[in-house]
Design an enzyme around this catalytic site. Structure first.
Site, PDB file in Angstrom:
ATOM      1  N   GLU A  13       3.495  -7.793   4.135  1.00 15.71           N
ATOM      2  CA  GLU A  13       3.970  -8.206   2.816  1.00 15.71           C
ATOM      3  C   GLU A  13       4.389  -9.667   2.769  1.00 15.71           C
ATOM      4  O   GLU A  13       4.130 -10.371   1.791  1.00 15.71           O
ATOM      5  CB  GLU A  13       5.138  -7.313   2.377  1.00 15.71           C
ATOM      6  CG  GLU A  13       4.743  -5.903   1.958  1.00 15.71           C
ATOM      7  CD  GLU A  13       4.540  -4.952   3.128  1.00 15.71           C
ATOM      8  OE1 GLU A  13       4.126  -3.799   2.900  1.00 15.71           O
ATOM      9  OE2 GLU A  13       4.791  -5.376   4.289  1.00 15.71           O
TER      10      GLU A  13
ATOM     11  N   GLN B  10       2.771  -1.748  -2.324  1.00 16.97           N
ATOM     12  CA  GLN B  10       2.382  -0.336  -2.409  1.00 16.97           C
ATOM     13  C   GLN B  10       3.527   0.496  -2.978  1.00 16.97           C
ATOM     14  O   GLN B  10       3.320   1.413  -3.775  1.00 16.97           O
ATOM     15  CB  GLN B  10       1.956   0.157  -1.035  1.00 16.97           C
ATOM     16  CG  GLN B  10       1.099   1.395  -1.085  1.00 16.97           C
ATOM     17  CD  GLN B  10       0.419   1.643   0.250  1.00 16.97           C
ATOM     18  OE1 GLN B  10       1.078   2.041   1.211  1.00 16.97           O
ATOM     19  NE2 GLN B  10      -0.888   1.408   0.303  1.00 16.97           N
ATOM     20  N   PHE B  11       4.737   0.150  -2.559  1.00 21.76           N
ATOM     21  CA  PHE B  11       5.967   0.685  -3.139  1.00 21.76           C
ATOM     22  C   PHE B  11       6.955  -0.470  -3.240  1.00 21.76           C
ATOM     23  O   PHE B  11       6.980  -1.347  -2.371  1.00 21.76           O
ATOM     24  CB  PHE B  11       6.565   1.808  -2.282  1.00 21.76           C
ATOM     25  CG  PHE B  11       5.705   3.040  -2.218  1.00 21.76           C
ATOM     26  CD1 PHE B  11       5.876   4.066  -3.132  1.00 21.76           C
ATOM     27  CD2 PHE B  11       4.723   3.167  -1.247  1.00 21.76           C
ATOM     28  CE1 PHE B  11       5.076   5.195  -3.082  1.00 21.76           C
ATOM     29  CE2 PHE B  11       3.925   4.291  -1.190  1.00 21.76           C
ATOM     30  CZ  PHE B  11       4.097   5.318  -2.116  1.00 21.76           C
ATOM     31  N   ALA B  12       7.775  -0.466  -4.279  1.00 24.56           N
ATOM     32  CA  ALA B  12       8.748  -1.541  -4.458  1.00 24.56           C
ATOM     33  C   ALA B  12       9.663  -1.671  -3.248  1.00 24.56           C
ATOM     34  O   ALA B  12      10.119  -2.775  -2.920  1.00 24.56           O
ATOM     35  CB  ALA B  12       9.578  -1.298  -5.723  1.00 24.56           C
ATOM     36  N   ASP B  13       9.910  -0.577  -2.579  1.00 23.81           N
ATOM     37  CA  ASP B  13      10.779  -0.584  -1.393  1.00 23.81           C
ATOM     38  C   ASP B  13      10.256  -1.543  -0.324  1.00 23.81           C
ATOM     39  O   ASP B  13      11.022  -2.131   0.439  1.00 23.81           O
ATOM     40  CB  ASP B  13      10.853   0.820  -0.784  1.00 23.81           C
ATOM     41  CG  ASP B  13      11.077   1.897  -1.818  1.00 23.81           C
ATOM     42  OD1 ASP B  13      12.138   2.537  -1.798  1.00 23.81           O
ATOM     43  OD2 ASP B  13      10.184   2.103  -2.664  1.00 23.81           O
ATOM     44  N   PHE B  14       8.919  -1.695  -0.254  1.00 22.77           N
ATOM     45  CA  PHE B  14       8.317  -2.472   0.826  1.00 22.77           C
ATOM     46  C   PHE B  14       8.469  -3.974   0.628  1.00 22.77           C
ATOM     47  O   PHE B  14       8.125  -4.754   1.519  1.00 22.77           O
ATOM     48  CB  PHE B  14       6.830  -2.120   0.956  1.00 22.77           C
ATOM     49  CG  PHE B  14       6.556  -0.690   1.343  1.00 22.77           C
ATOM     50  CD1 PHE B  14       7.588   0.172   1.719  1.00 22.77           C
ATOM     51  CD2 PHE B  14       5.270  -0.195   1.323  1.00 22.77           C
ATOM     52  CE1 PHE B  14       7.342   1.485   2.071  1.00 22.77           C
ATOM     53  CE2 PHE B  14       5.003   1.120   1.677  1.00 22.77           C
ATOM     54  CZ  PHE B  14       6.044   1.968   2.052  1.00 22.77           C
TER      55      PHE B  14
ATOM     56  N   HIS C  97      10.693   5.225  -0.488  1.00 25.37           N
ATOM     57  CA  HIS C  97       9.621   5.160  -1.484  1.00 25.37           C
ATOM     58  C   HIS C  97      10.129   5.411  -2.897  1.00 25.37           C
ATOM     59  O   HIS C  97       9.338   5.633  -3.804  1.00 25.37           O
ATOM     60  CB  HIS C  97       8.534   6.191  -1.170  1.00 25.37           C
ATOM     61  CG  HIS C  97       7.843   5.979   0.140  1.00 25.37           C
ATOM     62  ND1 HIS C  97       8.403   6.340   1.346  1.00 25.37           N
ATOM     63  CD2 HIS C  97       6.632   5.443   0.427  1.00 25.37           C
ATOM     64  CE1 HIS C  97       7.563   6.039   2.325  1.00 25.37           C
ATOM     65  NE2 HIS C  97       6.481   5.490   1.795  1.00 25.37           N
TER      66      HIS C  97
END
Length: 667
Positions: A406, A428-432, A473
């Site tokens: 990222e 892919q997910f905001a968490d990442f 996630h």
């Protein structure tokens, strides 16, 4: 520059270089050396605040810069004064930069070499070191996409190679075969930490094998070797685009910065490298081989010193910057001339996820060089299938699968922006985004304020709970970014808004975090115009009108509020869907609160530090005399978001809202 060598410690091979080139290389090194010697005097006099010395390393910066064409970008470090002087930046502007004058490149907002300039195709570093490596990837990618046959050179030190950004940037460059020269100045120490405590391989260049990348070791004190080898590689890379890792062996003859000193360096090591001084050795070589006479050398030095002093007088005479809140605030964001594209009445009922996909596709058609990057977005179509079919229409050059990195991909997006190309990054997910947090908040957010460079990047953020995805996630982490000046944050709740706001985000030259609640992707449908249209930022939507209370929300929580009002038809409420959190539509909020006298803010994020706190404070400051009750905040529990449904249901603020609303109405 009073020292003279009686013999030289460096062997020069000049077979293909004529006298003019040799003299230019000499002048190129001499100029930054003489500037530095003057700066060290000014530092002791308190006329500049800090100095990072490159004495002893001039051959690298000068040799690399002279080997590149003037239209090719260079991303230097804070010891690469020779890059700036070799690109012939007027010295009074450099001196103005170091003194915080308006003639500099950052309007007094940043110091030293922390700046860039499109005019001279230089992109300066930030203190976090590593991000510029990925930025170089983006500039090189733009060159490759535009078939420009150009090389990008980026510098780092041996200490910077310990950062994850180094690995990510080299890996991306190798996978995509980007025309980047990764120039590592191995100068012995990262501040006081020696190389033996930085890495455990014989040479940094050895790492090239692990990336499937060509690598070379170059004597960084030998100006002829630096120039000839880099020149040959640059010509080769222009014809056959690929990354190359270069390790320049050199030494840092002064402290990390002047205040730190060099007491931790063994004296014999300093003495050994002093003999290899790149400027004195080359000067002696030129004199011994009749390329330069003593009088010519004296004359060259005198002219450079005259130029330095003349430009210092200009910089010193310049008035100090006068602070202005208006100017400072205006420069946080690049100016955005919003153009409204009105929707045609030809509508169709689509899901939230389809609205996102349609907006992306229509923007890709409208901006013919727009690039989308993310994990699994090409053939697979993305984790949520939003870009399914895109590769067939737009090709792999513009719809790019990325490695799992990222940080480097956000940096690559920044590099594309510097080179004039818009891009979209899908987390892919905001968490990442945590794995790319540094370039988002320190590079994208601050570049326009620091040196006027827009970050024309949209980061898509699939977020939110209610889907039993657990702590990694399901976060809705918008508050991390609303706190950061320079970023825009968009968080739609309906397909219509999502499509129009995403189109605007892509048109906006500023960095935009675009939050898409996963729970809404396939659960919410709406009539949406089939044609391309935009919606303005900073304009909330008044979904329902009433007189008892103002409900303020965004994202999935808007639907929770709607459900509550449908279940309690006796409640007369203004329901405001914010749509964008930065910029925030305070006008609509204040107008409603002044009418109803009561306000409740609902969001999915946990309470403390969430945007509800700021909205509550704003209402208290601007509408206090109109309030009939304290402003109420409703948010999720102060825990990470859990996986199993009964715990997730307990966590979410959805079921807390109705009793809180009724309690407020009864106040």
């Amino acid at each position: 520059m009073t020292k003279e060598l009686t013999s030289i410690a460096i062997e020069y091979h000049i077979e293909n270089l004529d006298k003019d080139v040799l003299i230019q290389l000499y002048k190129g090194m001499l100029k930054p050396r003489l500037i530095e010697e003057k700066m060290l005097i000014l530092l002791r006099q308190g006329k500049i605040s800090k100095w990072f010395s490159g004495i002893g390393q001039e051959a690298i910066a000068v040799g690399v810069t002279m080997a590149l064409n003037k239209e090719e970008y260079i991303l230097p470090m804070h010891r690469n004064l020779g890059v700036f002087t070799s690109r012939n930046i007027p010295l009074h502007r450099l001196f103005g930069q170091w003194q915080g004058k308006a003639s500099g490149f950052t309007k007094g907002r940043d110091r030293s070499f922390h700046f860039g300039t499109q005019e001279y195709k230089i992109v300066g570093m930030i203190s976090h070191l590593g991000p510029q490596l990925g930025v170089a990837d983006g500039i090189a990618l733009a060159s490759k996409l535009k078939n420009k046959n150009e090389v990008t050179a980026v510098f780092t030190g041996e200490g910077g190679t310990s950062e994850g950004d180094f690995h990510e940037a080299l890996n991306v460059a190798s996978v995509w075969q980007l025309p980047v020269l990764f120039c590592v100045e191995n100068n012995g120490y990262g501040l006081s930490t020696p190389t033996k405590e930085q890495y455990n391989c014989a040479n940094i260049a050895d790492r090239g094998l692990g990336y499937g990348m060509e690598s070379h070791i170059i004597d960084g004190n030998n100006i002829v070797e630096v120039y000839t080898k880099v020149n040959a590689l640059a010509q080769s890379i222009r014809e056959n685009p690929r990354p190359v890792l270069l390790e320049f062996k050199t030494f840092r003859m002064r402290g990390h910065e002047e205040a730190s000193g060099v007491k931790y360096v063994p004296k014999e090591l300093m003495d050994d490298w002093a003999i290899k001084d790149p400027v004195l050795n080359f000067e002696t070589f030129l004199k011994e081989n009749d390329f330069l006479s003593k009088s010519e050398s004296t004359s060259i030095k005198a002219k450079i010193i005259e130029e330095i002093n003349k430009n210092l007088d200009i910089a010193f005479a310049e008035e100090a910057i006068i602070s202005s809140e208006i100017i400072e605030l205006d420069d946080v964001y690049h100016e955005f001339d919003y153009k409204e594209f009105k929707e045609i009445k030809n509508t169709k009922e689509i899901r939230f996820i389809d609205a996102i996909s349609d907006s992306l596709k229509q923007s890709m058609e409208r901006h013919d060089d727009l690039v989308i990057m993310g994990q699994d977005i090409a053939e697979y179509g993305g984790a949520f299938k939003i870009t399914a079919g895109f590769i067939e229409q737009f090709g792999k050059a513009r719809v790019r699968n990325t490695p799992i990195c990222e940080s480097a991909i956000v940096e690559t997006a920044m590099g594309l922006s510097i080179a004039g190309i818009k891009s979209i990054v899908e987390m892919q997910f905001a968490d990442f985004v945590t794995s790319g947090f540094n370039p988002v908040v320190n590079y994208l957010a601050k570049s326009h304020y620091r040196w006027g460079q827009q970050a024309d990047v949209v980061i898509r953020m699939p977020c939110g709970g209610g889907v039993a995805a657990g702590p990694f996630h399901s976060q809705t982490n918008e508050a991390w970014f609303t706190k950061t000046p320079g970023l825009k944050v968009v968080y739609p709740a309906f397909p219509y808004d999502a499509k129009g706001l995403l189109a605007t985000a892509i048109n906006d030259p500023n960095p935009v975090l675009f939050f898409e609640h996963k729970g809404l992707y396939r659960s919410i449908r709406q009539e949406v115009p089939a044609d391309y249209y935009t919606l303005p930022f900073g304009k909330a939507s008044l979904i329902k009108e009433g007189h008892d209370v103002t409900i303020i929300s965004y994202g999935a929580a808007v639907h929770w509020a709607l459900e509550t009002l449908e279940n309690n038809p006796e409640i007369s409420a203004d329901l405001i869907d914010l749509r964008t959190l930065q910029p925030l539509d305070t006008e609509t909020i204040y107008k409603s609160v002044k009418k109803t006298g009561k306000a409740i803010v609902l969001h999915e994020d946990s309470l403390f530090g969430g945007i509800a706190s700021d909205i509550s404070a704003l209402i208290m400051e601007h509408c206090f005399e109109f309030l009939d009750a304290p402003v109420k905040r409703v948010a999720s529990m102060e825990t990470p978001i859990p996986f199993v449904s009964q715990l997730e249901t307990q966590y979410l603020s959805k079921n807390k809202f109705e009793p809180a609303l009724k309690s407020l109405l009864e106040y």
